[in-house]
Design an enzyme around this catalytic site. Sequence first.
Site, mmCIF file in Angstrom:
data_model
loop_
_atom_site.group_PDB
_atom_site.id
_atom_site.type_symbol
_atom_site.label_atom_id
_atom_site.label_comp_id
_atom_site.label_asym_id
_atom_site.label_seq_id
_atom_site.Cartn_x
_atom_site.Cartn_y
_atom_site.Cartn_z
ATOM 1 N N LYS A 51 0.802 -1.225 0.000
ATOM 2 C CA LYS A 51 0.000 0.000 0.000
ATOM 3 C C LYS A 51 0.837 1.278 0.000
ATOM 4 O O LYS A 51 0.371 2.336 -0.437
ATOM 5 C CB LYS A 51 -0.936 0.006 1.206
ATOM 6 C CG LYS A 51 -2.136 -0.924 1.090
ATOM 7 C CD LYS A 51 -3.171 -0.373 0.134
ATOM 8 C CE LYS A 51 -4.474 -1.158 0.175
ATOM 9 N NZ LYS A 51 -5.496 -0.595 -0.722
ATOM 10 N N SER A 305 0.816 -9.897 -0.491
ATOM 11 C CA SER A 305 0.520 -8.463 -0.490
ATOM 12 C C SER A 305 0.706 -7.797 0.868
ATOM 13 O O SER A 305 0.741 -6.571 0.952
ATOM 14 C CB SER A 305 -0.910 -8.229 -0.981
ATOM 15 O OG SER A 305 -1.840 -8.885 -0.138
#
Length: 504
Positions: A51, A305
């Site tokens: 992110k 992720s």
Amino acid sequence: MPQSYVKRILNARIYDLAVETPLEDMPLISDRTKNNVIIKREDLQPVFSFKVRGAYNCLLQLTDEQRKGGVIAASAGNHAQGLALSAKHLGVNATIVMPRTTPMIKVEAVKRRGAKVVLHGDTYDEASEHAHSLVEEKGMTYIPPYDHPDVIAGQGTVAMELLRQHSGPIDAVFIPVGGGGLCAGMAAYIKYVRPEVKVYAVEPEDAACLKLAMDRKRRAVLPQVGIFADGVAVAQIGKETYRVLKDTIDGVITCSADEMCAAIKDIFEDTRSIAEPAGALSLAGLKKYVAENGVEGQTLVTINSGANTNFDRLRYISEQTEIGEQREAIFAVTIPEEPGSYKKFCSLLGKRSITEFNYRYADNRDAHIFVGMQILPGGNDRQEIVEKLQKHGYDVVDMTDNDIAKLHIRHMVGGHAPQVENEIVYRFEFPERPGALLQFLTKLAGRWNISMFHYRNHGSAYGRVLVGMQVPSKERKQLEALLSELNYGYSDETDNPAYQYFLS
């Protein structure tokens, strides 16, 4: 359309903060699946998640005036930490609005990175609404978690690195999807540079907002969203991300929580790192794709992720892993209540390992046992066990896929209460905030006796609760009305066979 994003991705100057993460072989899972499986380690970013790429790239595009006014976002997870670190790096004031249900480990992580935290509401939607009101009031700039071209381009740098790091053939890339920022950025780049590479989006079964949009050929809102994989718990795919994804992906794969738990174990065994559920989602999708299509000898890429998970969630993950790997099955079996019946039952199973056995005396005729046992992954092992037991006269119910059995009953077996009358059973999701239980009990106000109560939290925003109450049939409409006023997610589980066998 992918071409417009390729230029943005190539121009993303994020590497004074984000790092180029390694692409690593996964020898153990490669051997098991008979494919060459490679993992992109986005869990090694400074905030343990990809992110930071999108948040930082978005901040870099702001004008000096916008930076001076400060930035704001609503987030309960990785976007909050990525934006906080990015803003600190650039000397920009950042405010993060988080639901009051956010675990303190995440709140403190955002504060440590220099952002101001505002706790508001019990859900992401309430926090987001408040954040947008502050934009109007304070003149700050809102940085969305996924649905913005600069955010998408920042996330797309994962694909740019991937194709540079592995110049050889790649058959398919599996990418997790929540709002779609990572998948949109990666798919746009991959399909422009290497159009022969297949791209599969992977979603949780209970938060499949992209699949819903692809099926309907338009964006739609899920009525309910599961929160186990909180990093991808989104009710509606982003507008811009859907515009990109509908033309760039080759399919959508959905996975269960059990399958994600098994993938977390796979990642740990190959890398000795602990992925969050969303971080292991794409590997779960890869394994499902291999199993359903009989794929062998291909080069397949998965994305870890993120690794921002609460430590207290690991117990639940560990419990579910064997089922997720299809290495454990759970059965309810009725055996005679007589000496030697347990030995006879175990002898019938031969050398098969029993992983769990729960039982308590109920009467002098039959005994209901809750038994877990190891099975061979894949194939028809579960069904063969059921058929073998039935052939020898046992009443068997396969409860491997029964959530009540897995989450509650295995911890409560032995609670038969024949003296309890008019008992009905409900499953609730309680928001993890102070006073939630008191609010529930106050609403009932002593009207009905609570005859059973089992609470289980997995370190997420909601605790799972199984409640038994003694409610005469003529008063049940009154109860339903009160429960509706609480606005907690609930379902009637009175007829669930797990309850009927072990607790009624």
